[in-house]
Design an enzyme around this catalytic site. Structure first.
Site, PDB file in Angstrom:
ATOM      1  N   GLU A 225       0.743  -1.257  -0.038  1.00 28.88           N
ATOM      2  CA  GLU A 225       0.049   0.000  -0.034  1.00 28.88           C
ATOM      3  C   GLU A 225       0.804   1.069   0.006  1.00 28.88           C
ATOM      4  O   GLU A 225       2.117   1.291   0.536  1.00 28.88           O
ATOM      5  CB  GLU A 225      -0.719   0.116   1.262  1.00 28.88           C
ATOM      6  CG  GLU A 225      -1.750  -1.098   1.356  1.00 28.88           C
ATOM      7  CD  GLU A 225      -2.599  -0.962   2.404  1.00 28.88           C
ATOM      8  OE1 GLU A 225      -3.841  -0.343   2.305  1.00 28.88           O
ATOM      9  OE2 GLU A 225      -2.266  -1.366   3.419  1.00 28.88           O
ATOM     10  N   HIS A 249      -6.465 -11.003   5.487  1.00 32.93           N
ATOM     11  CA  HIS A 249      -6.365 -10.885   4.145  1.00 32.93           C
ATOM     12  C   HIS A 249      -5.133 -11.779   3.418  1.00 32.93           C
ATOM     13  O   HIS A 249      -5.403 -12.396   2.344  1.00 32.93           O
ATOM     14  CB  HIS A 249      -6.230  -9.401   3.597  1.00 32.93           C
ATOM     15  CG  HIS A 249      -7.204  -8.407   4.134  1.00 32.93           C
ATOM     16  ND1 HIS A 249      -8.381  -8.404   4.286  1.00 32.93           N
ATOM     17  CD2 HIS A 249      -7.003  -6.986   4.653  1.00 32.93           C
ATOM     18  CE1 HIS A 249      -9.076  -7.468   5.023  1.00 32.93           C
ATOM     19  NE2 HIS A 249      -8.189  -6.681   4.814  1.00 32.93           N
TER      20      HIS A 249
HETATM   21  C1  BG6 Z   1      -8.196  -3.053   5.552  1.00 29.19           C
HETATM   22  C2  BG6 Z   1      -7.279  -2.718   6.395  1.00 29.19           C
HETATM   23  O1  BG6 Z   1      -8.657  -4.276   5.970  1.00 29.19           O
HETATM   24  O2  BG6 Z   1      -7.761  -3.333   4.540  1.00 29.19           O
HETATM   25  C3  BG6 Z   1      -6.391  -1.233   6.099  1.00 29.19           C
HETATM   26  O3  BG6 Z   1      -7.652  -2.377   7.916  1.00 29.19           O
HETATM   27  C4  BG6 Z   1      -5.930  -1.548   4.654  1.00 29.19           C
HETATM   28  O4  BG6 Z   1      -5.341  -1.122   6.833  1.00 29.19           O
HETATM   29  C5  BG6 Z   1      -7.125  -2.106   3.758  1.00 29.19           C
HETATM   30  O5  BG6 Z   1      -5.622  -0.349   4.267  1.00 29.19           O
HETATM   31  C6  BG6 Z   1      -6.647  -2.509   2.296  1.00 29.19           C
HETATM   32  O6  BG6 Z   1      -7.674  -2.869   1.573  1.00 29.19           O
HETATM   33  P1  BG6 Z   1      -7.829  -2.627   0.086  1.00 29.19           P
HETATM   34  O7  BG6 Z   1      -8.861  -3.029  -0.458  1.00 29.19           O
HETATM   35  O8  BG6 Z   1      -7.385  -1.052  -0.078  1.00 29.19           O
HETATM   36  O9  BG6 Z   1      -6.465  -3.268  -0.489  1.00 29.19           O
END
Ligand code: BG6
Length: 490
Positions: A225, A249
Site C-alpha cells: 500500500e 487478507h
Molecule cells: C483493511 C485494513 O482491512 O484493508 C487497512 O484495515 C488496509 O489497513 C485495507 O488499508 C486495504 O484494503 P484494499 O482493499 O485497499 O487493498
C-alpha cells in the site's frame, strides 16, 4: 456491454431489508452504502428493498446524501442521471435514532420490519459498530423478536486481537445467531481477481497439473500500500500489520492459492479446504519473519511505538502438495506502489538444450512465472521464454502472455462490497469466513504476534518496498516487485 445487460446471467437477489447499526459512521458511508447504490444503479437492488440506518442521533436524508454523494458518484461520470438515481436510492432509506444500550429500543423497528415480513425476505443486520457493542446490539435484536430464520448478521474485523478475544466476541454473536446466519466479512474475498483465482485454478485444467512441489519453486504474495495510517493511527497502533492485514487478507489469499480443489463450489466445501491449509501451516520461527516501520509512523502516532507497519515472512505448508515450497508473504504501508500480486515461480527446466553451441539466452534461464495481479490493473501475466524473431540463430528472450481483465471485459470491476452485500441477501456464505477458519488463522498468528511484542521493527523509508531482508536471498531467491503503470494505478 452494460451492467444491466449482464444481469440476467447473475444469480438473482431477493428483495431484502438491510439494517445498518452504526449506519452514519465511516464504514457505512465509504463502503456499505456506495456499494448498495451501485447495485441499485445496476438494477440488482430494486425499489422494493428497504434500508434502515440506525445511529445514536438521527440524521436527515439531506445530510446523509451530502455525506454519501462523494463516495457514490466519484469516478462514476458515465453513470446516466447519477444524481437523480441517488435521490431515488436515498428515498429507500429510513433513519432511526436508536440507543442500543437501552432495553427494547428496537421495538419500533421490529414493527416496521415485520410489516410485510415473510421467510423469503432476508433481514440483514450489519454491525457497523465497535465489537464492544455487538453483545448489546444482539440482545436488542433478540428481544425485539428479530432473530428469525431469514435474519442474517454481518460483522467485520477487528474481531478481537488474538484467539481468545476473537472467541469471546464470536461467542456473544453465537449466543443469539446460528453460525449459518453469521457473515464475517474479509473484503479481500469479494475482490474480483481473488474469486478469479478459484476460476483460474478450478475451471482450467492446465494449471492444476503443475500446481504442486514438483513444478513450483516458490510462491510470493505481496500486498503493498502507498497509504500510511493517517487518521486511523489509534486503531492501527494496537493492531499492526500482523493483525490488521496478515491474519486475515494475506492468509485468505494464501489459502485460495494453496487449497485442494473442493468437490463442489459451495460454502462448506470451499471453507473446509481453506481450513485444511491453515491447519497445515508450519509454526513460524522468528528468523522467518521481518518487521518494519515506516520512518514517519511514530510521529504520526504521536508517541514512540514498536508497532510494525510492514511484515514479511516465509511460510511453509506441511502437506504433500506443498512440502518444500516456500511461500514468501509481505505487506506494508507507505510502500513504493499500491499493488497486490501473487507470483507463482515455476522450477527451471530440468535439462538445458540451449545455452550451448553459441545460442544466446538473454536472461539465462528466466523461469516461467504466473503473475496474478489482484489490484490495480487486475489481470494475469504468464512469463515465457520464446525465440527472438529473425534470422541469426536461436536467440531466446523473455516474453509474456498478458490478460488484462479490465480490457478484456470492458467493464467496471465491481467493488468487493458490492459482491459481498449481494451474497448475504442470497444466503451464500462461500466468500465469508467461518469461525473455525478465523480461529485457525489466530492459532498461526498468536505465537508470532506474541514474539513480535517488544521486538524492534526495522525502520524503512517511505516509498520503498520495506526494510531489506535476507528471507529470500538466504534461499538464493529474490522478491519479485510489482510493476504498476502509474498513470492509472488506482
Ligand atoms: C483493511 C485494513 O482491512 O484493508 C487497512 O484495515 C488496509 O489497513 C485495507 O488499508 C486495504 O484494503 P484494499 O482493499 O485497499 O487493498
Amino acid at each position: 456491454m452494460t451492467d444491466r445487460e449482464l444481469l440476467p446471467q447473475s444469480a438473482a437477489v431477493p428483495d431484502s431489508d438491510y439494517v445498518i447499526i452504526g449506519g452514519t459512521g465511516d464504514l457505512s458511508l465509504r463502503k456499505i452504502f456506495p456499494a448498495l447504490f451501485l447495485r441499485y444503479a445496476a438494477g440488482q437492488v430494486t425499489n422494493d428493498f428497504r434500508f434502515f440506518v440506525l445511529g445514536r442521533q438521527t440524521i436527515t436524508a439531506e445530510d446523509f446524501k451530502a455525506k454519501l454523494k462523494p463516495h457514490c458518484l466519484a469516478g462514476m461520470e458515465t453513470l446516466k442521471d447519477g444524481e437523480a438515481l441517488l435521490d431515488r436510492f436515498i428515498g429507500l432509506i429510513e433513519f432511526n435514532a436508536i440507543d442500543i444500550s437501552a432495553k427494547n429500543s428496537m421495538a419500533g423497528l421490529a414493527e416496521k420490519l415485520m410489516n410485510g415480513a415473510d421467510e423469503t425476505r432476508p433481514i440483514i443486520f450489519y454491525m457497523s459498530i465497535a465489537p464492544s457493542l455487538f453483545s448489546e446490539a444482539c440482545q436488542r435484536i433478540d428481544e425485539a423478536g428479530l432473530v428469525l430464520p431469514q435474519s442474517r448478521l454481518v460483522v467485520e474485523k477487528p474481531l478481537g486481537h488474538d484467539r481468545a478475544s476473537s472467541l469471546e466476541i464470536n461467542d456473544k454473536l453465537l449466543a443469539v445467531f446460528k453460525e449459518s446466519q453469521i457473515y464475517r466479512i474479509d473484503h479481500y474475498l469479494g475482490k474480483e481477481t481473488v474469486q478469479n483465482l478459484m476460476a483460474l485454478r478450478f475451471a482450467n485444467v492446465i494449471f492444476e497439473a503443475l500446481w504442486n512441489n514438483r513444478y513450483i519453486d516458490n510462491i510470493q504474495i505481496t500486498v503493498a500500500e502507498t497509504v500510511g495510517v493517517g487518521s486511523r493511527a489509534s486503531y492501527y497502533d494496537q493492531y499492526g500489520a500482523i493483525r490488521d492485514m496478515l491474519q486475515n487478507h494475506l492468509l485468505q489469499l494464501l489459502c485460495l492459492v494453496a487449497m485442494e480443489p473442493p468437490a463442489r463450489f459451495n460454502a462448506d466445501q470451499v471453507r473446509n479446504e481453506k481450513l485444511r491449509v491453515l491447519q497445515a501451516l508450519r509454526p513460524l520461527e522468528m528468523d522467518q519473519v521481518v518487521m518494519g516501520q515506516y520512518q514517519a509512523y511514530a510521529h504520526e502516532v504521536g508517541k514512540p511505538t514498536l508497532t510494525e507497519t510492514y511484515v514479511g515472512l516465509k511460510v511453509l505448508i506441511d502437506n504433500w502438495r506443498w512440502a518444500g515450497v516456500p511461500f514468501y508473504i509481505r505487506t506494508g504501508k507507505k510502500m513504493t506502489t499500491r499493488a497486490s500480486e501473487i507470483v507463482i515461480t515455476f522450477k527451471n527446466r530440468p535439462h538445458d538444450i540451449f545455452n550451448k553451441d553459441g545460442i544466446t539466452d538473454h536472461d539465462n534461464e528466466i523461469p516461467n512465472r504466473l503473475i496474478i495481479r489482484v489490484q490495480p490493473q487486475e489481470g494475469l501475466r504468464l512469463l515465457l521464454t520464446s525465440k527472438e524473431p529473425g534470422p541469426g540463430g536461436m536467440r531466446l528472450f523473455p516474453s509474456e502472455l498478458n490478460l488484462s481483465f479490465g480490457e478484456t471485459f470492458d467493464e467496471r470491476l465491481p467493488d468487493a462490497y458490492e459482491r459481498l452485500l449481494m451474497d448475504i441477501a442470497r444466503g451464500n456464505q462461500t466468500l465469508f469466513m467461518r469461525l473455525d477458519e478465523v480461529l485457525a488463522a489466530w492459532d498461526f498468528i498468536d505465537p508470532l504476534a506474541k514474539n513480535a511484542q517488544g521486538a524492534i521493527p526495522l525502520l524503512y523509508a517511505e516509498g520503498t518496498m520495506g526494510p531489506p531482508d535476507t528471507l529470500l536471498s538466504d534461499d538464493g531467491r529474490e522478491w519479485v516487485d510489482p510493476k504498476v503503470d502509474n498513470d492509472d494505478a488506482d
